[in-house]
Design an enzyme around this catalytic site. Sequence first.
Site: not given
Length: 735
Positions: A534, A614
């Site tokens: 928030d 990777e």
Amino acid sequence: MSIHFDEPSRRLTLRTETASYQMQIDDLGYLRHLYYGRDAGEQALTYFHRQYDLGFSGNPYERRWERTNSPDLIPLEYSASGTGDYRVPASVVLRADGSRGADFRYVSHEIRPGKYALPGLPAAYDNGGECETLVVTLRDHSAGLTLQLYYGVFAALDMITRAAVFLNDGNAPLRLEKAGSVCLDLPFGDWDLVHFHGRHCLERQPERLPVPHLVTTVGSDRGMSSHQHNPFVILCDHEATEDAGECYGLMLAYSGSFRAEIERSQTDAVRVVMGISEQDFSWPLKPGEQFVTPEVLLTRADGLTKLSQNYHRFIRRNICRGAHHLQRRPVLINNWEATYFDLDAERIFALAKEAAELGVELFVLDDGWFRGRADDNAGLGDWFENRDKLPNGLKDLIDRITGLGMRFGIWVEPEMVNENSDLYRAHPDWAFTVPGRKPVMGRNQLVLDMSRADVRAYLFDVLSALLRDHDISYVKWDMNRSLADVFSRALPPERQGEVLHRHILGVYDLLERLTAAFPHVLFEGCSGGGGRFDAGMLYYTPQIWLSDDTDPIERLKIQRGTSFGYPVSAMGAHVSASPNHQTGRSTPIRTRGVVAMSGAFGYELDLTKLPAEEKEEIRRQIRQFHADEDTAHDGLYYRLSDGENRWFTAWQTVSADGARSVVNLVVQNPEPFAKVPHVCLRGLEPEARYLLEEEQIVVTGAALMYAGYSFPRMLGDYPAAQLHLIRQDGECDAP
Ligand code: DGJ
């Protein structure tokens, strides 16, 4: 001047880039709301509030027989229960004799340069000449209660902030049973409500529905803004799309229990009341005392995309603070999903060494490093190194990791305590429990009473020592359970209704002091993932861990939902292992990278176990992230696919100067043969030409936006692609 008072009509007009907001003091002193919407100038808008017989609705005493001015029907800037307005009230006031309600009437107003501050609370700030403040003072004379309504007008940013302050300036004690931050009456229009619901591991999912003839409540009573609902709602017209339509956002800068109540009244007018939840809230106000509400950030825009972009810019520039809020963020490796609690110095160092070789810049030591912490049953509260796991101490480990050229960060969960901890054994009264009742446990832990100054003093000292004595440049601030058994042993019975809010004020106080004392430290918020995502927390922590679900396909939904209100730079996002630990789904590392790069980027997997190709892809991703970071974090964000599209998800960022753009696409359900993912790009200049880097062709903005772009066919499990655009000066080749 963005605020203007017209003396003869007693009309106040606030103006921003695209909106005007108008109120008027009527002859009885009611502060009527006239208008909020597309800029209508300073034209008096009183004509559309016609005076007519309002039938059996109650009248103010002064009017007696004249039935055109019912407090139940006129749009108001702020509402109170008990005095004839039966719509959802913004405030409920209890007087010493037991009578209720408040009759607020205009007293005065003041217009001043700059932005007001809210003591102890997060609030938007002015970077210099951006804001003008209006304070309107109302009073209930019989109660001796003054109400000040604050408006911060950020004209160029299309944002109006609002808050309310209650002051007992009478002789008798009062009590606030509800003290909303904002009341917004929209007298006309057909509105949809968009709100953001969710759960742990699936936060902030947008839901859009027509506002019904009911009071719809969005909120949390968990003592935190919560995974389940976000303190952010949008009202938009039924036809509103990403590009067009009237849209209004209300975002509460608050991290505790909250309410947004949306009511469509008997006359189809819509009222929104937003603020602290009234459940378990009751605030005594002695003569001379005041209560300050949290702030609401209000914006108006044409279309949902513009509304989102208004919030992205405002949160980055006017809410987030400190040395880091506009700075490039370090690419980090977090050990949580790599080791969980099974960590020791050598395992951590091996992970850090591998990460450093791949180009990662910051190592974050997550949960499990402190005394007594073998699993999640013990240790919270004792913020000292665990010598069983780190035999040469934390300092030695940090020295070795910073010796690799990396910075070091650490995880803490300051607001919590385990019963099995030295802190709890010494201070059982510091945790929330109700005498004689077994407390509800959450992740085997209790919540510390942050309303207490002694609890905050202990935490400030122990965390300061940790940050002072170690070379730590990042803190992950976690919070892993909802509050229950909220009872403070430091307050008398009649003040227990203050505890939930005082607890949040205490969290803010501790964060304020620590961020001020250690300005070089980057704080990342977290709450079991995104349970406290928030604008209140973003005032202290410019990024927040988005969700505990790190599956990139789930993240597409979570990042998309979050993007309606919050910027990319605020969303902590990591590449994790495949198969994913939450869902078991396998995805290519490229896809995981494309998704996480649209966030505050990092890794959270055991890099030592990865195959060479990777690792090579990780090196490439880090280079790519840095090349695109300005565009992603400072640029404009566009959603390209809607939430119903289960085939693919696409989104785009355009740099602030418009010179670069990145289009991202992930295919969730590949279609055989005939179909390719096609998107119409957004935010380009129609006449400009853009080099499509991956294709080495030059195409006009108009072609890319109106005809669109077809990605090549992508098959297999969850493939992803990026398209990089660079604005050109040269000629346009036909593709
Ligand atoms: C919850 C967080 O969201 C995770 O990332 C991790 O830090 C754990 N807590 C640690 O307990």
